[in-house]
Design a protein around this motif. Structure first.
Motif, PDB file in Angstrom:
ATOM      1  N   PRO A 177       0.833  -1.197   0.000  1.00 34.46           N
ATOM      2  CA  PRO A 177       0.000   0.000   0.000  1.00 34.46           C
ATOM      3  C   PRO A 177       0.869   1.248   0.000  1.00 34.46           C
ATOM      4  CG  PRO A 177      -0.079  -1.114   2.129  1.00 34.46           C
ATOM      5  CD  PRO A 177       0.605  -2.036   1.178  1.00 34.46           C
ATOM      6  N   ALA A 178       0.355   2.341  -0.552  1.00 36.67           N
ATOM      7  CA  ALA A 178       1.155   3.563  -0.690  1.00 36.67           C
ATOM      8  C   ALA A 178       1.671   4.084   0.642  1.00 36.67           C
ATOM      9  CB  ALA A 178       0.320   4.630  -1.396  1.00 36.67           C
ATOM     10  N   ASN A 179       0.916   3.862   1.716  1.00 36.41           N
ATOM     11  CA  ASN A 179       1.319   4.358   3.035  1.00 36.41           C
ATOM     12  C   ASN A 179       2.125   3.349   3.839  1.00 36.41           C
ATOM     13  OD1 ASN A 179      -0.656   2.513   3.604  1.00 36.41           O
ATOM     14  ND2 ASN A 179      -1.952   3.905   4.818  1.00 36.41           N
TER      15      ASN A 179
ATOM     16  N   ASP B 165       1.243  -7.771   4.451  1.00 36.06           N
ATOM     17  CA  ASP B 165       2.275  -6.746   4.273  1.00 36.06           C
ATOM     18  C   ASP B 165       2.418  -6.295   2.828  1.00 36.06           C
ATOM     19  OD1 ASP B 165       3.366  -6.624   7.021  1.00 36.06           O
ATOM     20  OD2 ASP B 165       3.921  -8.712   6.634  1.00 36.06           O
ATOM     21  N   ALA B 166       2.224  -7.225   1.897  1.00 27.18           N
ATOM     22  CA  ALA B 166       2.487  -6.919   0.494  1.00 27.18           C
ATOM     23  C   ALA B 166       1.643  -7.827  -0.382  1.00 27.18           C
ATOM     24  CB  ALA B 166       3.971  -7.096   0.181  1.00 27.18           C
ATOM     25  N   CYS B 167       1.736  -7.618  -1.687  1.00 25.86           N
ATOM     26  CA  CYS B 167       0.976  -8.422  -2.647  1.00 25.86           C
ATOM     27  C   CYS B 167       1.831  -8.642  -3.881  1.00 25.86           C
ATOM     28  CB  CYS B 167      -0.319  -7.710  -3.019  1.00 25.86           C
ATOM     29  SG  CYS B 167      -1.373  -8.628  -4.180  1.00 25.86           S
ATOM     30  N   ALA B 168       1.745  -9.829  -4.450  1.00 23.66           N
ATOM     31  CA  ALA B 168       2.477 -10.169  -5.678  1.00 23.66           C
ATOM     32  C   ALA B 168       1.482 -10.565  -6.752  1.00 23.66           C
ATOM     33  CB  ALA B 168       3.462 -11.306  -5.417  1.00 23.66           C
TER      34      ALA B 168
ATOM     35  N   VAL C 272      -1.070   2.303  -4.327  1.00 19.26           N
ATOM     36  CA  VAL C 272      -0.006   1.345  -4.046  1.00 19.26           C
ATOM     37  C   VAL C 272       1.361   1.906  -4.431  1.00 19.26           C
ATOM     38  CG1 VAL C 272      -1.556  -0.606  -4.377  1.00 19.26           C
ATOM     39  CG2 VAL C 272      -0.175   0.208  -6.304  1.00 19.26           C
ATOM     40  N   LYS C 273       2.386   1.243  -3.894  1.00 21.38           N
ATOM     41  CA  LYS C 273       3.776   1.509  -4.250  1.00 21.38           C
ATOM     42  C   LYS C 273       4.361   0.210  -4.795  1.00 21.38           C
ATOM     43  CE  LYS C 273       8.113   3.118  -3.940  1.00 21.38           C
ATOM     44  NZ  LYS C 273       8.657   4.215  -4.776  1.00 21.38           N
TER      45      LYS C 273
END
Length: 335
Positions: free
Chosen positions: A141-143, A208-211, A224-225
């Motif tokens: 996420p961007a934040n 925490d993250a996504c692929a 998102v980042k």
């Protein structure tokens, strides 16, 4: 499992008549006026409605309809990493060229290698083309507190980092597991059964993250980042210059991509070569139609993902993915 079907019907006015039409002799002959297709084409999609496959098939058929006189019906069969849809297509659809499979070849070939469904690639069906190709990506996420792939990997050396994936048999899963193995990070993959729920799990902080394939985070824009790509990044401007993972860590993770394309029963190709030619030639016209890249751009996707290939190229890509699945089978299965 219930069938989810969405239909777009358009009325085709007029009738065709061929004066003095004659019937070909022989028990297996068809009337000369029985042009293909005489009814709608069904597209079997082995994922849930509303995801990337749904988006991409509608983009393609919005242009394909201008080159073939028919309408399209979309049938969605999610489940078992795509196996449900493949079993339906191979076992419950007639091999008559009126039913096609719309495939996300990367994860679905891996599924075939690991889960060994009853329908067999190269025997019961083949991939007849590819229309696009995307590299895998890892984003947050961007934040997020993690604003670089180095920071995420360092965190993974301290604790278990959770990463949402659409399904475990997937090139994105291979990328994450290979990166963890190469760096000593601890990544736990969490399958969410589709691209949208996987991305939302990251955005809402469930993980925490996504692929996922790169088009997914690009569509999410400022939410998102994008930390890295598992191969060459063809859309630097749209991804904030996200670096390729090997350029960051000096690793030798293979380029991980997935192509979308169409599958067809082998019996359909053998028994109805004239019908197959209509399908193939009309699809090839989409490749040269300027309306197609315009439709892709209108959907908010980079035209760099357009990547047409014929049957030989699609099947070669499938063979390469099978080899990749065999190489990383232990990581994917935990055995």
């Amino acid at each position: 499992m219930p069938e989810i079907k969405t239909t777009r019907r358009r009325f085709i006015a007029g009738t065709s008549a061929v004066a003095g039409a004659t019937l070909l002799t022989g028990a297996l002959s068809r009337p000369a006026w029985a042009a293909f297709p005489e009814r709608n084409l069904e597209i079997v999609i082995p994922t849930a409605e509303g995801g990337g496959a749904d988006r991409d098939i509608r983009i393609f058929t919005s242009v394909w309809k201008n080159h073939i006189e028919t309408s399209f019906e979309y049938s969605f069969f999610p489940g078992a990493a795509g196996q449900v849809g493949y079993e339906v297509y191979g076992g419950k659809r007639e091999p008559d060229c009126y039913s096609l499979l719309f495939a996300n070849m990367g994860p679905e070939v891996i599924m075939q290698a690991l889960q060994k469904p009853s329908v067999k690639l190269g025997e019961d069906f083949v991939y007849i083309n590819q229309i696009s190709s995307e590299v895998m990506s890892l984003f947050v996420p961007a934040n997020s507190q993690f604003q670089s792939i180095e920071q995420l990997v360092e965190e993974g050396k301290k604790r278990t980092v959770t990463i949402a994936v659409s399904r475990l048999p997937h090139p994105a899963s291979i990328g994450c597991l290979a990166l963890a193995e190469a760096t000593g990070a601890n990544f736990q993959l969490v399958p969410y059964g589709g691209g949208n729920p996987s991305a939302m799990a990251a955005i809402t902080g469930e993980v925490d993250a996504c692929a996922l394939p790169l088009a997914n985070p690009i569509k999410l824009g400022e939410q998102v980042k994008i930390l890295t790509t598992f191969g060459n990044n063809p859309a630097l401007a749209e991804t904030g210059n996200a670096p390729a993972v090997n350029s960051v860590f000096g690793t030798k993770i293979p380029e991980l991509t997935s192509s979308r394309g169409f599958g067809l029963h082998t019996k359909a190709i053998e028994q109805y070569p004239d019908r197959f030619e209509v399908i193939k030639s009309s699809m090839e016209k989409v490749k040269d139609d300027p309306a197609y890249p315009e439709a892709v751009k209108k959907a908010g996707l980079p035209t760099a993902f357009i990547d047409f290939g014929d049957k030989q190229r699609a099947m070669q890509g499938a063979e390469e993915t099978l080899a990749l699945a065999a190489k990383y089978e232990a990581l994917l299965t935990g055995k």
